[in-house]
Design a protein around this motif. Structure first.
Motif, PDB file in Angstrom:
ATOM      1  N   GLN A 149       0.825  -1.211   0.000  1.00  0.00           N
ATOM      2  CA  GLN A 149       0.000   0.000   0.000  1.00  0.00           C
ATOM      3  C   GLN A 149       0.858   1.260   0.000  1.00  0.00           C
ATOM      4  O   GLN A 149       0.359   2.373  -0.072  1.00  0.00           O
ATOM      5  N   TRP A 150       2.183   1.049   0.144  1.00  0.00           N
ATOM      6  CA  TRP A 150       3.091   2.185   0.219  1.00  0.00           C
ATOM      7  C   TRP A 150       4.128   2.097  -0.893  1.00  0.00           C
ATOM      8  O   TRP A 150       4.490   1.015  -1.349  1.00  0.00           O
ATOM      9  N   GLY A 151       4.621   3.244  -1.304  1.00  0.00           N
ATOM     10  CA  GLY A 151       5.768   3.274  -2.207  1.00  0.00           C
ATOM     11  C   GLY A 151       7.043   3.339  -1.389  1.00  0.00           C
ATOM     12  O   GLY A 151       7.016   3.727  -0.216  1.00  0.00           O
ATOM     13  N   GLY A 152       8.158   2.978  -1.999  1.00  0.00           N
ATOM     14  CA  GLY A 152       9.437   3.062  -1.301  1.00  0.00           C
ATOM     15  C   GLY A 152      10.447   2.082  -1.844  1.00  0.00           C
ATOM     16  O   GLY A 152      10.289   1.551  -2.949  1.00  0.00           O
TER      17      GLY A 152
ATOM     18  N   GLU B 247      11.034  10.231   5.163  1.00  0.00           N
ATOM     19  CA  GLU B 247      10.825  10.161   6.616  1.00  0.00           C
ATOM     20  C   GLU B 247      12.095   9.707   7.339  1.00  0.00           C
ATOM     21  O   GLU B 247      12.029   9.160   8.438  1.00  0.00           O
ATOM     22  N   LEU B 248      13.240   9.939   6.737  1.00  0.00           N
ATOM     23  CA  LEU B 248      14.475   9.396   7.306  1.00  0.00           C
ATOM     24  C   LEU B 248      14.787   9.965   8.690  1.00  0.00           C
ATOM     25  O   LEU B 248      15.503   9.353   9.469  1.00  0.00           O
ATOM     26  N   ASP B 249      14.240  11.141   8.985  1.00  0.00           N
ATOM     27  CA  ASP B 249      14.561  11.807  10.256  1.00  0.00           C
ATOM     28  C   ASP B 249      13.597  11.428  11.367  1.00  0.00           C
ATOM     29  O   ASP B 249      13.622  12.016  12.441  1.00  0.00           O
ATOM     30  N   ASN B 250      12.718  10.460  11.131  1.00  0.00           N
ATOM     31  CA  ASN B 250      11.783  10.113  12.209  1.00  0.00           C
ATOM     32  C   ASN B 250      11.495   8.611  12.222  1.00  0.00           C
ATOM     33  O   ASN B 250      12.105   7.834  11.471  1.00  0.00           O
ATOM     34  N   GLU B 251      10.538   8.230  13.048  1.00  0.00           N
ATOM     35  CA  GLU B 251      10.249   6.810  13.285  1.00  0.00           C
ATOM     36  C   GLU B 251       9.647   6.097  12.070  1.00  0.00           C
ATOM     37  O   GLU B 251       9.625   4.877  12.016  1.00  0.00           O
ATOM     38  N   GLN B 252       9.114   6.900  11.137  1.00  0.00           N
ATOM     39  CA  GLN B 252       8.467   6.276   9.965  1.00  0.00           C
ATOM     40  C   GLN B 252       9.441   5.982   8.808  1.00  0.00           C
ATOM     41  O   GLN B 252       9.015   5.694   7.695  1.00  0.00           O
ATOM     42  N   ALA B 253      10.711   6.079   9.064  1.00  0.00           N
ATOM     43  CA  ALA B 253      11.694   5.878   7.990  1.00  0.00           C
ATOM     44  C   ALA B 253      11.588   4.480   7.385  1.00  0.00           C
ATOM     45  O   ALA B 253      11.753   4.309   6.175  1.00  0.00           O
ATOM     46  N   THR B 254      11.325   3.499   8.226  1.00  0.00           N
ATOM     47  CA  THR B 254      11.137   2.146   7.690  1.00  0.00           C
ATOM     48  C   THR B 254       9.908   1.536   8.331  1.00  0.00           C
ATOM     49  O   THR B 254       9.527   1.908   9.440  1.00  0.00           O
ATOM     50  N   PHE B 255       9.298   0.645   7.619  1.00  0.00           N
ATOM     51  CA  PHE B 255       8.248  -0.156   8.238  1.00  0.00           C
ATOM     52  C   PHE B 255       8.278  -1.538   7.630  1.00  0.00           C
ATOM     53  O   PHE B 255       8.863  -1.763   6.565  1.00  0.00           O
ATOM     54  N   THR B 256       7.664  -2.467   8.316  1.00  0.00           N
ATOM     55  CA  THR B 256       7.742  -3.871   7.932  1.00  0.00           C
ATOM     56  C   THR B 256       6.358  -4.358   7.526  1.00  0.00           C
ATOM     57  O   THR B 256       5.356  -4.006   8.149  1.00  0.00           O
ATOM     58  N   ILE B 257       6.333  -5.153   6.460  1.00  0.00           N
ATOM     59  CA  ILE B 257       5.083  -5.796   6.033  1.00  0.00           C
ATOM     60  C   ILE B 257       5.101  -7.225   6.563  1.00  0.00           C
ATOM     61  O   ILE B 257       6.064  -7.961   6.325  1.00  0.00           O
ATOM     62  N   TYR B 258       4.049  -7.589   7.304  1.00  0.00           N
ATOM     63  CA  TYR B 258       3.986  -8.909   7.942  1.00  0.00           C
ATOM     64  C   TYR B 258       3.026  -9.833   7.194  1.00  0.00           C
ATOM     65  O   TYR B 258       2.065  -9.368   6.553  1.00  0.00           O
ATOM     66  N   ALA B 259       3.292 -11.113   7.321  1.00  0.00           N
ATOM     67  CA  ALA B 259       2.435 -12.105   6.655  1.00  0.00           C
ATOM     68  C   ALA B 259       1.047 -12.116   7.303  1.00  0.00           C
ATOM     69  O   ALA B 259       0.941 -12.332   8.503  1.00  0.00           O
ATOM     70  N   PRO B 260      -0.039 -11.904   6.511  1.00  0.00           N
ATOM     71  CA  PRO B 260      -1.385 -11.909   7.082  1.00  0.00           C
ATOM     72  C   PRO B 260      -1.882 -13.310   7.449  1.00  0.00           C
ATOM     73  O   PRO B 260      -2.891 -13.445   8.125  1.00  0.00           O
ATOM     74  N   CYS B 261      -1.193 -14.351   6.990  1.00  0.00           N
ATOM     75  CA  CYS B 261      -1.556 -15.726   7.356  1.00  0.00           C
ATOM     76  C   CYS B 261      -0.341 -16.612   7.076  1.00  0.00           C
ATOM     77  O   CYS B 261       0.646 -16.148   6.515  1.00  0.00           O
ATOM     78  N   ASP B 262      -0.418 -17.883   7.431  1.00  0.00           N
ATOM     79  CA  ASP B 262       0.644 -18.829   7.063  1.00  0.00           C
ATOM     80  C   ASP B 262       0.702 -18.906   5.535  1.00  0.00           C
ATOM     81  O   ASP B 262      -0.340 -18.948   4.877  1.00  0.00           O
TER      82      ASP B 262
END
Ligand SMILES: [Zn+2]
Length: 377
Positions: A302-305, A331-346
């Motif tokens: 849902q995000w570009g990057g 967003e390199l200067d704050n907490e949103q610089a990176t985020f992780t995409i997690y598996a919604p199921c096995d």
């Protein structure tokens, strides 16, 4: 063991470039001395998916030494337009860039014409007669389409010319690659038992639904026809035609040694189907995992990057485990610089997007969900 294989090479014209020159595709026909099934194998309908060409090369090296029953038609690099569309370092081979048409969606299937044919079948017609009559009927239908006074798009013309080459085949194998991908295969549900005959660990079972690809265009009419005949005659009619799409690893990769393994896998299957006498290759004893097409899911971002693909194709991932990490340079200067995409199921990721930079809405991964073990089936 001496070979008795005859190799006949010809060329068919599949397109014409802007200079008015014909663009050809080689067609290799390998014929044995005994009768048997007809097999059709093509590669690279998507121009950047090149590994199938090596697989066909390696197949030919083996087949020259083997005893073929029937005929094997090999059509490498079947889309010379797609292979030559480059942008910088990459091949843009999946779509015709003029109109965005997918090169693997223009094959022919018309359920109404199939119905029309079905009503010409006599109660006394045996399987061989039905197959011969159907092929003749379908050849006329495809040829009429090709010769339409209104003309056809480039991809569809290419597809229909290839489909005519494949029409007599009892076995049709379309060799593809994923973007960054582990090996997997699409098998129609009625031919599910063939899943254990290829040395491919990931199997997608597909329903009798036509979306334009060669495998579907081949099996949808035969599948529908044998179901109608089985119902009408009150007995199981098997017309003996199968079509599969084999995904031989990642696009933009040529690997000769892996191609040898892939060729052995195909030969193991062909040996079981009676195409190779005394075939030296057997289906491997290995773990195989299946999924229904509806559970073969796409995960979009849902995000570009900028993306690190943390889950590797073929590696099992549990619900909640990280799949990818995205860097947002705004967003390199704050907490949103990176985020992780997690598996919604096995899941088992089968392939992921090849580039490390993505726009929002990019298909990041295609994954098996609700998968099941098919080892030993
Ligand atoms: Zn493809």
């Amino acid at each position: 063991m001496t070979s008795s294989v005859t190799i006949n090479k010809s060329h068919i014209v599949v397109a014409q470039n802007a200079s008015g020159r014909n663009m050809n595709v080689p067609v290799y026909r390998l014929t044995g001395q005994q009768p048997g099934p007809t097999v059709y194998i093509q590669s690279s309908i998507h121009g950047s998916e090149v590994q199938g060409n090596v697989v066909i090369y390696q197949l030919m090296q083996y087949l020259k030494q083997l005893q073929i029953a029937g005929e094997i038609i090999l059509v490498p690099n079947c889309n010379p337009v797609g292979t030559n569309i480059k942008a910088g370092e990459y091949t843009l081979g999946r779509f015709d860039p003029v109109n965005g048409t997918n090169w693997n969606r223009g094959y022919y299937y018309d359920p109404d014409r199939l119905d029309e044919f079905y009503h010409t079948v006599q109660d006394t017609d045996c399987t061989a007669t039905i197959k011969a009559k159907f092929r003749q009927f379908w050849r006329v239908a495809i040829t009429e389409k090709l010769e339409s006074a209104w003309g056809l798009g480039l991809a569809q013309q290419l597809n229909l010319k290839l489909q005519l080459l494949a029409l007599d085949a009892d076995i049709v194998l379309d060799l593809h690659n994923g973007p960054v991908s582990t090996r997997h295969i699409y098998i129609p549900q009625y031919a599910a038992k063939s899943a254990g005959l290829f040395n491919i660990p990931h199997v997608i079972f597909i329903p009798n639904h036509f979306a334009g690809a060669l495998d579907e265009a081949t099996f949808c009419p035969w599948w529908t026809l044998q179901e109608k005949l089985s119902a009408a005659r009150g007995t199981n009619i098997d017309l003996g035609v199968e079509a599969m799409t084999l995904e031989m690893g990642s696009q933009e990769v040529i690997a000769f040694e892996e191609g040898k393994q892939d060729a052995q896998s195909i030969l193991a299957y062909l040996g079981q189907r009676g195409v190779i006498n005394q075939c030296p290759f057997e289906p491997a004893v290995m773990q195989r995992v299946g999924v229904h097409l509806s559970q073969y899911k796409t995960l979009f971002t849902q995000w570009g990057g900028m993306v690190e693909y943390m889950a590797k194709p073929g590696q099992r991932v549990a619900k909640g485990q990280p799949l990818a990490r995205v860097l947002n340079i705004d967003e390199l200067d704050n907490e949103q610089a990176t985020f992780t995409i997690y598996a919604p199921c096995d899941m088992i990721p089968i392939l992921h997007f090849p580039s490390a930079s993505v726009l929002s809405g990019t298909q990041l991964y295609k994954v098996f969900t609700e998968y099941f073990d098919i080892t030993g089936t």
